[in-house]
Design an enzyme around this catalytic site. Structure first.
Site, PDB file in Angstrom:
ATOM      1  N   ARG A 127       0.547  -1.123   0.022  1.00  0.00           N
ATOM      2  CA  ARG A 127       0.028   0.286   0.191  1.00  0.00           C
ATOM      3  C   ARG A 127       1.456   0.811   0.106  1.00  0.00           C
ATOM      4  O   ARG A 127       0.391   2.218  -0.624  1.00  0.00           O
ATOM      5  CB  ARG A 127      -0.504  -0.237   1.060  1.00  0.00           C
ATOM      6  CG  ARG A 127      -1.976  -1.164   0.763  1.00  0.00           C
ATOM      7  CD  ARG A 127      -2.842  -1.571   2.042  1.00  0.00           C
ATOM      8  NE  ARG A 127      -3.175  -0.368   3.080  1.00  0.00           N
ATOM      9  CZ  ARG A 127      -2.776  -0.065   4.237  1.00  0.00           C
ATOM     10  NH1 ARG A 127      -2.176  -1.016   5.094  1.00  0.00           N
ATOM     11  NH2 ARG A 127      -3.556   0.696   4.638  1.00  0.00           N
ATOM     12  N   GLN A 140      -9.651   9.649   8.273  1.00  0.00           N
ATOM     13  CA  GLN A 140      -9.368   8.375   9.129  1.00  0.00           C
ATOM     14  C   GLN A 140      -8.618   7.632   7.944  1.00  0.00           C
ATOM     15  O   GLN A 140      -8.334   6.533   8.250  1.00  0.00           O
ATOM     16  CB  GLN A 140     -11.001   7.299   8.829  1.00  0.00           C
ATOM     17  CG  GLN A 140     -12.501   7.625   9.790  1.00  0.00           C
ATOM     18  CD  GLN A 140     -13.330   7.423   9.016  1.00  0.00           C
ATOM     19  OE1 GLN A 140     -13.209   6.025   9.474  1.00  0.00           O
ATOM     20  NE2 GLN A 140     -14.247   7.655   8.184  1.00  0.00           N
ATOM     21  N   ASN A 141      -8.115   8.454   7.246  1.00  0.00           N
ATOM     22  CA  ASN A 141      -7.845   7.666   6.052  1.00  0.00           C
ATOM     23  C   ASN A 141      -5.611   8.214   6.772  1.00  0.00           C
ATOM     24  O   ASN A 141      -5.526   8.805   7.400  1.00  0.00           O
ATOM     25  CB  ASN A 141      -7.273   8.639   5.080  1.00  0.00           C
ATOM     26  CG  ASN A 141      -9.032   8.895   3.504  1.00  0.00           C
ATOM     27  OD1 ASN A 141      -9.607   7.793   4.719  1.00  0.00           O
ATOM     28  ND2 ASN A 141      -8.877  10.047   2.572  1.00  0.00           N
ATOM     29  N   VAL A 142      -4.480   7.530   5.892  1.00  0.00           N
ATOM     30  CA  VAL A 142      -3.364   6.910   6.280  1.00  0.00           C
ATOM     31  C   VAL A 142      -2.480   6.746   5.805  1.00  0.00           C
ATOM     32  O   VAL A 142      -1.583   6.855   5.573  1.00  0.00           O
ATOM     33  CB  VAL A 142      -3.434   5.557   7.379  1.00  0.00           C
ATOM     34  CG1 VAL A 142      -4.155   5.302   8.318  1.00  0.00           C
ATOM     35  CG2 VAL A 142      -4.145   4.434   6.000  1.00  0.00           C
ATOM     36  N   ASP A 143      -3.816   8.104   4.397  1.00  0.00           N
ATOM     37  CA  ASP A 143      -2.382   7.941   3.154  1.00  0.00           C
ATOM     38  C   ASP A 143      -1.329   9.266   3.219  1.00  0.00           C
ATOM     39  O   ASP A 143      -0.619   9.710   2.199  1.00  0.00           O
ATOM     40  CB  ASP A 143      -3.139   7.855   1.521  1.00  0.00           C
ATOM     41  CG  ASP A 143      -4.422   8.836   1.985  1.00  0.00           C
ATOM     42  OD1 ASP A 143      -4.013  10.140   2.312  1.00  0.00           O
ATOM     43  OD2 ASP A 143      -5.223   8.590   1.437  1.00  0.00           O
ATOM     44  N   HIS A 180      -6.910   7.479  12.315  1.00  0.00           N
ATOM     45  CA  HIS A 180      -6.091   5.958  11.876  1.00  0.00           C
ATOM     46  C   HIS A 180      -5.170   6.126  12.502  1.00  0.00           C
ATOM     47  O   HIS A 180      -4.684   4.938  11.954  1.00  0.00           O
ATOM     48  CB  HIS A 180      -6.902   5.458  11.669  1.00  0.00           C
ATOM     49  CG  HIS A 180      -8.458   5.387  12.316  1.00  0.00           C
ATOM     50  ND1 HIS A 180      -9.260   4.394  10.828  1.00  0.00           N
ATOM     51  CD2 HIS A 180      -9.172   5.032  12.370  1.00  0.00           C
ATOM     52  CE1 HIS A 180     -10.150   4.629  11.120  1.00  0.00           C
ATOM     53  NE2 HIS A 180     -10.553   5.579  12.296  1.00  0.00           N
ATOM     54  N   ALA A 193     -17.014  13.009  -4.946  1.00  0.00           N
ATOM     55  CA  ALA A 193     -16.166  14.511  -3.523  1.00  0.00           C
ATOM     56  C   ALA A 193     -15.676  15.464  -4.378  1.00  0.00           C
ATOM     57  O   ALA A 193     -16.008  16.134  -3.996  1.00  0.00           O
ATOM     58  CB  ALA A 193     -15.422  14.150  -2.826  1.00  0.00           C
TER      59      ALA A 193
END
Ligand code: NAD
Ligand code: ZN
Length: 262
Positions: free
Chosen positions: A71, A102-105, A120, A238
């Site tokens: 990822r 909530q995204n970890v990117d 997160h 979005a």
């Protein structure tokens, strides 16, 4: 997408003193970051809830790291999209503006958003699995591969863990508290690109609800919660919605400044 509803949301944003945005994987979909459904490779053969969990990591840290690195490599190729950019702009322009993601990117950060809370955690961070005393709780690690997987802690030699909050783990107390603060008595809450089922993120929507708050869902496939939790739904991607909202907001700001001049 209903034009009248969109204009009403823009009007409320224009007069808001406190705006909170909750984002999920759908926001990064247009950047090419896959959501958790219907994906290839490890995304399809493993349920994230099993793999990216406390037990999953204990059982098989190697596969968890392979999945995390896969990822990371994918996300490294992605760039923030127009929706991230509009939110970054609002974070510098609108009062009391917070993004809870909530995204970890890390794409909100890369778009230049100030006041973003990564609920997160981040895929660009790591921590010591044993939380050894010499190490910080988390630190940045942008490597896309390691000499060996799973990698080991620089401080004590134990395993490293991904910086994301795993399923079965609590949010760090400080981010939970800051998120609750950002949520309470906000004038507008935008819920963008999330199925809103992963707790406690979803309960922030409930926390925001009050007679004076407008809760808006932005999602081409509105969540189960839409019917009873959201005040209005803008049913579209979005990028499309935020682009139009920004256009309307600019128009309202211009109108306000010309009437001040007069
Ligand atoms: P999810 O994958 O469960 O749901 C994605 C949601 O986005 C769906 O409701 C879908 O209808 C919506 N969506 C799809 N395309 C969209 C678009 N163009 N515009 C707006 N909405 C769109 O994601 P989730 O609710 O965020 O929860 C899953 C968990 O997975 C979270 O905990 C998150 O940390 C993690 N996750 C993160 C990433 C990332 O960092 N980008 C990616 C996948 C999963
Ligand atoms: Zn250590």
């Amino acid at each position: 997408m209903d034009e009248q509803t969109l204009q009403e949301v823009a009007r409320r944003l224009h007069v808001a003193w406190k705006t909170t945005v909750l984002t999920g994987a759908g926001l990064s979909a247009a950047s090419g970051v896959p959501t958790f459904r219907g994906e290839e490779g490890l995304w399809r053969t493993h349920r994230p809830e099993d793999l990216a969990s406390v037990d999953g990591f204990r059982r098989d840290p190697h596969t968890v790291w392979e999945w995390t690195l896969e990822r990371k490599r994918l996300i490294a190729e992605c760039a923030p999209n127009r929706a991230h950019e509009v939110l970054a702009d609002w974070s510098r322009r609108l009062p009391g503006f917070t993004v809870l993601t909530q995204n970890v990117d890390g794409l909100h950060d890369r778009a230049g958003t100030i006041s973003v809370l990564e609920l997160h955690g981040s895929i660009w961070e790591v921590g010591c699995a044993l939380q050894c005393v010499d190490s910080p709780r988390r630190w940045r690690d942008e490597r896309l591969e390691y000499p060996q997987t799973p990698p080991t802690c620089f401080y004590c030699g134990a395993l490293l863990r991904p910086g994301e909050v795993l399923f079965g783990e609590q949010l760090p107390l400080d981010s939970a508290l800051r998120a609750a603060q950002a949520t309470q008595r906000c004038d507008v809450m935008l819920v963008i690109g999330t199925t809103a089922v992963v707790e406690p993120a979803a309960s922030f929507i409930e926390m925001a609800k009050s007679p004076s708050t407008l809760v808006v869902e932005i999602n081409p496939e509105p969540s189960q919660k839409a019917a009873w939790l959201m005040d209005v739904v803008l049913k579209a991607p979005a990028v499309q919605v935020l682009d139009r909202l920004e256009e309307e907001l600019r128009r309202l700001e211009e109108l306000a400044s010309t009437s001040e001049d007069a």
